[in-house]
Design an enzyme around this catalytic site. Structure first.
Site, PDB file in Angstrom:
ATOM      1  N   LYS A  26      12.127  32.894  38.776  1.00  0.00           N
ATOM      2  CA  LYS A  26      12.870  33.647  37.763  1.00  0.00           C
ATOM      3  C   LYS A  26      13.857  32.695  37.103  1.00  0.00           C
ATOM      4  O   LYS A  26      14.732  32.130  37.758  1.00  0.00           O
ATOM      5  CB  LYS A  26      13.595  34.810  38.426  1.00  0.00           C
ATOM      6  CG  LYS A  26      14.489  35.584  37.477  1.00  0.00           C
ATOM      7  CD  LYS A  26      15.035  36.844  38.129  1.00  0.00           C
ATOM      8  CE  LYS A  26      16.049  37.519  37.228  1.00  0.00           C
ATOM      9  NZ  LYS A  26      16.599  38.742  37.843  1.00  0.00           N
ATOM     10  N   LYS A  31       8.750  35.056  35.743  1.00  0.00           N
ATOM     11  CA  LYS A  31       9.593  35.796  34.802  1.00  0.00           C
ATOM     12  C   LYS A  31      10.542  34.859  34.081  1.00  0.00           C
ATOM     13  O   LYS A  31      11.194  34.064  34.758  1.00  0.00           O
ATOM     14  CB  LYS A  31      10.384  36.834  35.589  1.00  0.00           C
ATOM     15  CG  LYS A  31      11.373  37.606  34.767  1.00  0.00           C
ATOM     16  CD  LYS A  31      12.164  38.541  35.625  1.00  0.00           C
ATOM     17  CE  LYS A  31      13.252  39.155  34.767  1.00  0.00           C
ATOM     18  NZ  LYS A  31      14.273  39.787  35.529  1.00  0.00           N
TER      19      LYS A  31
HETATM   20  C1  PBG Z   1      18.214  41.985  37.800  1.00  0.00           C
HETATM   21  C2  PBG Z   1      17.179  41.901  36.750  1.00  0.00           C
HETATM   22  C3  PBG Z   1      17.273  41.436  35.426  1.00  0.00           C
HETATM   23  C4  PBG Z   1      16.032  41.671  34.844  1.00  0.00           C
HETATM   24  C5  PBG Z   1      15.224  42.249  35.806  1.00  0.00           C
HETATM   25  N1  PBG Z   1      15.940  42.367  36.972  1.00  0.00           N
HETATM   26  C6  PBG Z   1      18.415  40.893  34.682  1.00  0.00           C
HETATM   27  C7  PBG Z   1      18.990  39.582  35.003  1.00  0.00           C
HETATM   28  O1  PBG Z   1      18.575  38.887  35.907  1.00  0.00           O
HETATM   29  O2  PBG Z   1      19.972  39.272  34.341  1.00  0.00           O
HETATM   30  C8  PBG Z   1      15.665  41.375  33.420  1.00  0.00           C
HETATM   31  C9  PBG Z   1      14.508  42.136  32.881  1.00  0.00           C
HETATM   32  C10 PBG Z   1      14.342  42.073  31.412  1.00  0.00           C
HETATM   33  O3  PBG Z   1      14.989  41.320  30.680  1.00  0.00           O
HETATM   34  O4  PBG Z   1      13.497  42.838  30.934  1.00  0.00           O
HETATM   35  N2  PBG Z   1      18.698  40.784  38.274  1.00  0.00           N
END
Ligand code: PBG
Length: 342
Positions: A212, A265
């Site tokens: 991520k 992601k």
């Molecule tokens: C929680 C999380 C996030 C997203 C999914 N789970 C936000 C982040 O990490 O700031 C983002 C999903 C999206 O942008 O559609 N940590």
């Protein structure tokens, strides 16, 4: 110079004559032929639909940064889940907006928290819907970081692990089918697995948000989930977008710790990582077509700058072609409707 050009072009014509099968256009001549040779087909079964759940009754609040997406109270959430099932989409991914946020994100692991209540309600109403839960603290902490924030602004890795494990256990106890840790703490898969097993939830699979990246494409989500960090950013725990090899280390580490599924992601700016993950690992792989990817296309579509439906299907097909088994996307319902012929 001109000799070179001539030789090249006449060479390719001669080549075509000698090897007639270089005529690649032959298989593209009609829609039926193109259908027969299509390598990648998208199905509603590949999609996971993210939903935002909030307290109250009869709440269906539009999310300004994500046209067509809403913060939903439980009653409207149920309508969405029923519709999602009707469209042949097998799974939803839940995000919660708690009534109160605090320093340790206690609503994330409260058995009566908004997510836990949503899980119970979905399992009562649409028992076959696969409920995936995001395991993270950022929606529940008053500072907006994904874990326990120390005075110096650092997120404490190991103190966070314990709270993430508690969150996953409470979600699994409420009936979640898959838990998906997204906090990017080291050791979070092992911590969740140990916690789930100790709580008698050894059958609950973990979908690891394994690679991520710290991404500007999460911006619209943070409006939707009201989870932007109050100070600083997430770069000390989410990955640097420049690092493809490190992404493979993250993925491998999560496999070693016992992940059942992997995730890359965001999806579109990281299709190279997704393709490499597909080559390297045999676990099911999900890709998250994130909020910024959705918002960009929605904006361009609304302005008439691109054909939204065609671009949507092209994006989703590309994500599948790159190697995703599952695509988490805010376009899930729109795509499923198209795939089912309206
Ligand atoms: C929680 C999380 C996030 C997203 C999914 N789970 C936000 C982040 O990490 O700031 C983002 C999903 C999206 O942008 O559609 N940590």
């Amino acid at each position: 110079m001109s000799g070179l050009v001539t030789r090249r072009s006449s060479g390719s014509v001669a080549g075509a004559a000698r090897f007639p099968d270089v005529r690649l256009r032959r298989n593209r001549r009609t829609p039926a032929l193109r259908d027969m040779v299509r390598e990648t087909t998208l199905s509603p079964r590949n999609l996971i639909y993210p939903l935002f759940v909030t307290h109250g009754r009869d709440v269906r609040a539009s999310i300004s940064s994500m046209p067509g997406q809403y913060q939903l109270s439980l009653d409207h959430l149920m309508e969405e889940v029923v519709e999602t099932e009707r469209l042949g989409i097998p799974a939803v991914l839940l995000f919660g907006i708690p009534e109160h946020k605090d320093h340790l994100g206690t609503q994330a692991y409260d058995q009566h928290g908004i997510i836990q209540e949503a899980i119970v309600a979905i399992k009562e109403t649409v028992p076959d819907m696969v409920v995936v839960t995001d395991v993270c603290l950022c929606e529940f902490t008053d500072h907006g970081h994904c874990g326990v924030l120390l005075d110096d602004g650092v997120v404490d890795n190991d103190a966070t692990l314990e709270l993430l494990a508690r969150t996953a256990v409470s979600q699994a106890s409420a009936g979640a089918d898959i838990v998906a840790p997204s906090a990017m703490m080291d050791g979070q898969i092992a911590a969740l697995r140990a916690g789930l097993d100790a709580a008698g939830q050894s059958d609950t699979p973990i979908m690891a948000y394994a690679s991520k990246f710290a991404s500007a494409f999460y911006g619209p989500f943070r409006v939707a989930a009201e989870s932007a960090p109050r100070s600083g950013d997430r770069r000390a725990y989410q990955m640097d977008g420049a690092n493809g090899r490190e992404a493979l280390r993250e993925l491998e580490q999560d496999v070693l710790e016992g992940a059942d599924m992997l995730m890359v992601k965001p999806a579109l700016a990281y299709l190279d990582v997704l393709a490499k993950a597909r080559e390297r690992f045999d676990l099911p792989i999900a890709a998250y077509n994130v909020s910024g990817e959705y918002a960009m296309l929605k904006a361009a579509g609304a302005n008439g700058w691109v054909d939204e439906q065609a671009a949507m299907m092209e994006m989703l097909t590309s994500i599948k072609r790159a190697g995703a088994d599952m695509i988490i996307t805010y376009f899930a319902k729109d795509a499923a409707r198209l795939l089912r012929g309206g």
